[in-house]
Write a protein that holds these residues in place. Structure first.
Motif, short mmCIF file in Angstrom:
data_model
loop_
_atom_site.label_atom_id
_atom_site.label_comp_id
_atom_site.label_asym_id
_atom_site.label_seq_id
_atom_site.Cartn_x
_atom_site.Cartn_y
_atom_site.Cartn_z
N VAL A 1 -6.18 64.29 8.36
CA VAL A 1 -6.84 65.57 8.51
C VAL A 1 -6.04 66.45 9.48
N HIS A 2 -5.98 67.74 9.15
CA HIS A 2 -5.45 68.76 10.05
C HIS A 2 -6.61 69.68 10.39
N CYS A 3 -6.70 70.06 11.64
CA CYS A 3 -7.84 70.86 12.08
C CYS A 3 -7.37 71.85 13.14
N LEU A 4 -7.62 73.14 12.93
CA LEU A 4 -7.29 74.17 13.91
C LEU A 4 -8.56 74.54 14.65
N VAL A 5 -8.56 74.31 15.96
CA VAL A 5 -9.75 74.48 16.79
C VAL A 5 -9.45 75.46 17.92
N SER A 6 -10.43 76.30 18.22
CA SER A 6 -10.36 77.14 19.41
C SER A 6 -11.24 76.47 20.47
N LEU A 7 -10.62 76.02 21.54
CA LEU A 7 -11.35 75.31 22.59
C LEU A 7 -12.35 76.22 23.29
N GLY A 8 -13.51 75.69 23.55
CA GLY A 8 -14.51 76.40 24.36
C GLY A 8 -14.22 76.17 25.83
N ILE A 9 -14.87 76.93 26.67
CA ILE A 9 -14.58 76.90 28.10
C ILE A 9 -14.79 75.54 28.76
N ASP A 10 -15.76 74.78 28.28
CA ASP A 10 -16.05 73.49 28.91
C ASP A 10 -15.73 72.31 27.99
N GLN A 11 -14.82 72.52 27.05
CA GLN A 11 -14.47 71.47 26.09
C GLN A 11 -13.11 70.86 26.42
N SER A 12 -13.01 69.58 26.20
CA SER A 12 -11.72 68.90 26.33
C SER A 12 -11.31 68.39 24.96
N MET A 13 -10.02 68.21 24.78
CA MET A 13 -9.52 67.72 23.50
C MET A 13 -10.08 66.33 23.19
N SER A 14 -10.13 65.47 24.19
CA SER A 14 -10.61 64.11 23.95
C SER A 14 -12.09 64.11 23.55
#
Length: 144
Positions: A55-68
């Motif tokens: 899977v490929h996924c393009l995400v815009s991180l939120g202010i309190d989100q971490s990649m893990s």
């Protein structure tokens, strides 16, 4: 209120790269569920696609989100959901590892287009080949 925009391109595979998602219908069912579930959890998935084993996924991180945390929520819940609904007909698992690279705003459209065309892309190149290219391109081996 802070304003942020951090784009991340995530890539992850099925356990042992087993082609569980061998049909377009299975892939679309899984990707639709992942996107809907992510939205419920406040994760903004701009674009998601993949092929039989990844899977490929393009995400815009939120202010309190971490990649893990994003990967834990997306992968863990989706594997549970896939198994609960018998989507693949056998025990489904994601590989533990994943790639995550930042994406400049200036190339978001190019990454989105790359993700959109996964099926055509993998008619010419295997995921194993793509995996090795990611390792080399982003110099991941130096972090091991």
């Amino acid at each position: 209120m802070p304003f942020i925009k951090v784009w991340i391109h995530f890539v992850w595979s099925t356990k042992n790269r087993i082609p569980f998602m061998h049909t377009r219908e299975i892939r679309q069912t899984i990707f639709t569920h992942i996107k809907e579930n992510a939205k419920e959890k406040g994760i903004y998935i701009d674009f998601i696609n993949g092929y039989t084993d990844h899977v490929h996924c393009l995400v815009s991180l939120g202010i309190d989100q971490s990649m893990s945390k994003i990967m834990q929520l997306i992968k863990g819940e989706s594997a549970f959901w896939i198994n609960k609904h018998g989507i693949c007909g056998e025990k489904f698992e994601w590989q533990d590892e994943y790639f995550a690279v930042s994406v400049s705003e200036s190339v978001v459209d190019r990454v989105r287009n790359y993700i959109r065309h996964q099926e055509e892309h993998h008619q010419k190149k295997t995921f194993a080949h793509e995996y090795n290219e990611f390792i080399e391109k982003y110099d991941f081996q130096k972090f091991k």
